[in-house]
Design a protein around this motif. Structure first.
Motif, PDB file in Angstrom:
ATOM      1  N   GLN A 111       8.878  -7.845   5.982  1.00  0.00           N
ATOM      2  CA  GLN A 111       9.368  -7.712   7.356  1.00  0.00           C
ATOM      3  C   GLN A 111       8.255  -7.775   8.404  1.00  0.00           C
ATOM      4  O   GLN A 111       8.518  -8.097   9.554  1.00  0.00           O
ATOM      5  CB  GLN A 111      10.127  -6.389   7.502  1.00  0.00           C
ATOM      6  CG  GLN A 111      11.409  -6.367   6.679  1.00  0.00           C
ATOM      7  CD  GLN A 111      12.136  -5.025   6.720  1.00  0.00           C
ATOM      8  OE1 GLN A 111      11.665  -4.072   7.334  1.00  0.00           O
ATOM      9  NE2 GLN A 111      13.278  -4.955   6.056  1.00  0.00           N
ATOM     10  N   LYS A 112       7.014  -7.423   8.029  1.00  0.00           N
ATOM     11  CA  LYS A 112       5.991  -7.228   9.060  1.00  0.00           C
ATOM     12  C   LYS A 112       4.788  -8.160   8.992  1.00  0.00           C
ATOM     13  O   LYS A 112       3.995  -8.193   9.924  1.00  0.00           O
ATOM     14  CB  LYS A 112       5.475  -5.772   8.993  1.00  0.00           C
ATOM     15  CG  LYS A 112       6.560  -4.760   9.305  1.00  0.00           C
ATOM     16  CD  LYS A 112       6.138  -3.341   8.963  1.00  0.00           C
ATOM     17  CE  LYS A 112       5.407  -2.659  10.092  1.00  0.00           C
ATOM     18  NZ  LYS A 112       5.156  -1.218   9.774  1.00  0.00           N
ATOM     19  N   SER A 113       4.622  -8.918   7.909  1.00  0.00           N
ATOM     20  CA  SER A 113       3.363  -9.663   7.739  1.00  0.00           C
ATOM     21  C   SER A 113       3.377 -11.062   8.334  1.00  0.00           C
ATOM     22  O   SER A 113       2.318 -11.665   8.503  1.00  0.00           O
ATOM     23  CB  SER A 113       3.042  -9.807   6.243  1.00  0.00           C
ATOM     24  OG  SER A 113       3.964 -10.686   5.642  1.00  0.00           O
ATOM     25  N   GLY A 143       0.802  -1.223   0.000  1.00  0.00           N
ATOM     26  CA  GLY A 143       0.000   0.000   0.000  1.00  0.00           C
ATOM     27  C   GLY A 143       0.831   1.267   0.000  1.00  0.00           C
ATOM     28  O   GLY A 143       2.063   1.238  -0.138  1.00  0.00           O
ATOM     29  N   LEU A 144       0.120   2.376   0.171  1.00  0.00           N
ATOM     30  CA  LEU A 144       0.719   3.711   0.158  1.00  0.00           C
ATOM     31  C   LEU A 144       1.873   3.801   1.148  1.00  0.00           C
ATOM     32  O   LEU A 144       1.752   3.310   2.272  1.00  0.00           O
ATOM     33  CB  LEU A 144      -0.350   4.736   0.544  1.00  0.00           C
ATOM     34  CG  LEU A 144      -1.503   4.883  -0.452  1.00  0.00           C
ATOM     35  CD1 LEU A 144      -2.667   5.632   0.194  1.00  0.00           C
ATOM     36  CD2 LEU A 144      -1.023   5.623  -1.689  1.00  0.00           C
ATOM     37  N   THR A 145       2.906   4.442   0.749  1.00  0.00           N
ATOM     38  CA  THR A 145       4.134   4.708   1.529  1.00  0.00           C
ATOM     39  C   THR A 145       5.064   3.493   1.638  1.00  0.00           C
ATOM     40  O   THR A 145       6.144   3.612   2.181  1.00  0.00           O
ATOM     41  CB  THR A 145       3.870   5.240   2.976  1.00  0.00           C
ATOM     42  OG1 THR A 145       3.418   4.164   3.805  1.00  0.00           O
ATOM     43  CG2 THR A 145       2.882   6.392   2.998  1.00  0.00           C
ATOM     44  N   ASP A 186       9.870  -3.777   1.243  1.00  0.00           N
ATOM     45  CA  ASP A 186      10.235  -4.389   2.520  1.00  0.00           C
ATOM     46  C   ASP A 186       9.088  -4.572   3.514  1.00  0.00           C
ATOM     47  O   ASP A 186       9.130  -5.481   4.342  1.00  0.00           O
ATOM     48  CB  ASP A 186      11.320  -3.555   3.210  1.00  0.00           C
ATOM     49  CG  ASP A 186      12.663  -3.678   2.526  1.00  0.00           C
ATOM     50  OD1 ASP A 186      12.918  -4.723   1.886  1.00  0.00           O
ATOM     51  OD2 ASP A 186      13.458  -2.726   2.625  1.00  0.00           O
ATOM     52  N   ASN A 187       8.079  -3.699   3.492  1.00  0.00           N
ATOM     53  CA  ASN A 187       7.073  -3.717   4.569  1.00  0.00           C
ATOM     54  C   ASN A 187       6.432  -5.082   4.746  1.00  0.00           C
ATOM     55  O   ASN A 187       6.367  -5.617   5.854  1.00  0.00           O
ATOM     56  CB  ASN A 187       5.971  -2.669   4.300  1.00  0.00           C
ATOM     57  CG  ASN A 187       6.543  -1.274   4.228  1.00  0.00           C
ATOM     58  OD1 ASN A 187       7.320  -0.996   3.316  1.00  0.00           O
ATOM     59  ND2 ASN A 187       6.178  -0.406   5.141  1.00  0.00           N
ATOM     60  N   PHE A 188       5.941  -5.638   3.650  1.00  0.00           N
ATOM     61  CA  PHE A 188       5.248  -6.933   3.715  1.00  0.00           C
ATOM     62  C   PHE A 188       6.197  -8.034   4.197  1.00  0.00           C
ATOM     63  O   PHE A 188       5.853  -8.849   5.052  1.00  0.00           O
ATOM     64  CB  PHE A 188       4.683  -7.272   2.335  1.00  0.00           C
ATOM     65  CG  PHE A 188       4.149  -8.669   2.211  1.00  0.00           C
ATOM     66  CD1 PHE A 188       2.952  -9.023   2.828  1.00  0.00           C
ATOM     67  CD2 PHE A 188       4.833  -9.632   1.475  1.00  0.00           C
ATOM     68  CE1 PHE A 188       2.456 -10.314   2.714  1.00  0.00           C
ATOM     69  CE2 PHE A 188       4.339 -10.925   1.361  1.00  0.00           C
ATOM     70  CZ  PHE A 188       3.147 -11.268   1.984  1.00  0.00           C
TER      71      PHE A 188
HETATM   72  N1  LIG Z   1       0.225   8.291   6.345  1.00  0.00           N
HETATM   73  C1  LIG Z   1       0.265   7.113   7.112  1.00  0.00           C
HETATM   74  C2  LIG Z   1      -0.682   6.066   6.615  1.00  0.00           C
HETATM   75  C3  LIG Z   1      -0.199   5.260   5.454  1.00  0.00           C
HETATM   76  C4  LIG Z   1      -0.574   3.816   5.618  1.00  0.00           C
HETATM   77  O1  LIG Z   1      -1.339   3.399   6.508  1.00  0.00           O
HETATM   78  N2  LIG Z   1      -0.002   3.027   4.749  1.00  0.00           N
HETATM   79  C5  LIG Z   1      -0.281   1.623   4.783  1.00  0.00           C
HETATM   80  C6  LIG Z   1      -0.736   1.197   3.415  1.00  0.00           C
HETATM   81  S1  LIG Z   1      -2.104   2.180   2.876  1.00  0.00           S
HETATM   82  C7  LIG Z   1       0.986   0.871   5.141  1.00  0.00           C
HETATM   83  O2  LIG Z   1       1.110  -0.292   4.834  1.00  0.00           O
HETATM   84  N3  LIG Z   1       1.946   1.561   5.783  1.00  0.00           N
HETATM   85  C8  LIG Z   1       3.256   1.025   6.054  1.00  0.00           C
HETATM   86  C9  LIG Z   1       3.374   0.106   7.203  1.00  0.00           C
HETATM   87  O3  LIG Z   1       2.449  -0.002   8.030  1.00  0.00           O
HETATM   88  O4  LIG Z   1       4.414  -0.593   7.288  1.00  0.00           O
HETATM   89  C10 LIG Z   1       1.706   6.644   7.169  1.00  0.00           C
HETATM   90  O5  LIG Z   1       2.561   7.231   6.507  1.00  0.00           O
HETATM   91  O6  LIG Z   1       1.990   5.674   7.880  1.00  0.00           O
END
Ligand SMILES: N[C@@H](CCC(=O)N[C@@H](CS)C(=O)NCC(=O)O)C(=O)O
Length: 284
Positions: free
Chosen positions: A64-66, A54-56, A60-62
């Motif tokens: 490392q964290k899922s 998702g956004l941002t 790596d996020n998935f």
């Molecule tokens: N603006 C907030 C919300 C963005 C957000 O929730 N992004 C979700 C996807 S829409 C995400 O996976 N963030 C990264 C994470 O949690 O590792 C932020 O920068 O954390």
């Protein structure tokens, strides 16, 4: 095009490898992660799941964290985690906000001249990345599926509905289900695709399920009832109503999970169910 290996870690008996490559679609260098289970060590072809974040997020996020690696290892399945936008292309305005531009490619092929040279995440995920991966890594192209979160849930659902023979199945966490009717989607689509809203529908899950009626599909969606984006951005209830109105309830398992939010704590809670959903289709 060759990959450069950036890092390699043993995990759950398999290998987590980060690669860099020069993307023709995106006209920049891109990173992605691949988890290869131990079954792939001797060159045996394994099934694989693409995960769109998702956004941002980065690649790596998935990973490392899922908690997905343990589940993938259990079933002998590869995971492929790409990045969420072109990187380092320096288009004016691409870093002004967290919900547009860098980290927010929305899995579309931009048509507006300002973005259309680089912002081609749809073709990158559907064509370029699979052709590189399946030529160079022991992941079986005939046994792949796709999953994602939020913007990536939108990407996974739309890509799957448009390419049901390429991917065996789909699932999504907290998907942006009707981007043409929410602020995130409208901001992205008006900039990437221009002001003619009729061109946006090709990237809208709700619109696509009204027109792509031929193939019977099997979709798992989870969303948390405490997700702060649920009503304003994700519109999963509207998706559920549309599925019902179309008489397609048997194809969609949409679950509202009490008290869960938008985070990877939610994803990690239900990741085993999602991997199992994919395993059923990939090993059928
Ligand atoms: N603006 C907030 C919300 C963005 C957000 O929730 N992004 C979700 C996807 S829409 C995400 O996976 N963030 C990264 C994470 O949690 O590792 C932020 O920068 O954390």
């Amino acid at each position: 095009m060759a990959f450069t290996e950036i890092s390699r870690n043993k995990a759950f008996g398999g290998q987590l490898v980060k690669y860099k490559h020069s993307s023709e679609e995106l006209q920049c260098d891109m990173n992605f992660n691949v988890f290869l289970p131990k079954e792939a060590a001797n060159g045996q072809q394994v099934p694989g799941i693409y995960f769109l974040s998702g956004l941002t997020c980065t690649e790596d996020n998935f990973i490392q964290k899922s908690g997905a690696l343990a589940e993938a290892a259990k079933h002998g399945i590869a995971l492929i985690a790409p990045d969420t936008s072109p990187r380092g292309v320096s288009i004016e305005g691409d870093s002004d906000s967290w919900d547009f531009g860098t980290g927010a490619g929305f899995y579309v092929d931009a048509t507006e001249p300002k973005w259309s040279k680089n912002y081609r995440m749809y073709s990158y995920i559907v064509k370029e990345l699979p052709s590189l991966i399946h030529n160079q890594l022991p992941v079986d192209e005939s046994r792949i599926s796709i999953m994602g979160h939020s913007m990536g849930g939108h990407g996974a659902l739309t890509i799957y509905i448009k390419n049901p023979t390429k991917f065996k199945t789909v699932s999504a966490f907290s998907p942006i289900s009707n981007p043409i009717n929410c602020p995130w989607g409208q901001k992205a689509f008006s900039n990437y695709l221009g002001s003619d809203e009729s061109t946006w529908k090709q990237y809208d899950t709700l619109e696509l399920i009204k027109t792509h009626l031929n193939e019977k599909i099997d979709v798992l969606v989870d969303v948390g009832t405490a997700d702060g984006f649920l009503e304003s951005q994700l519109k999963v209830s509207t998706l559920q109503e549309t599925v019902k109105a179309l008489g397609r309830e048997s194809e969609f398992n949409i679950r509202f999970q009490e008290g869960y939010d938008h985070s990877y704590f939610f994803i990690s809670t239900f990741i085993a169910d999602h991997i199992n959903h994919h395993v059923k289709a990939l090993k059928a």
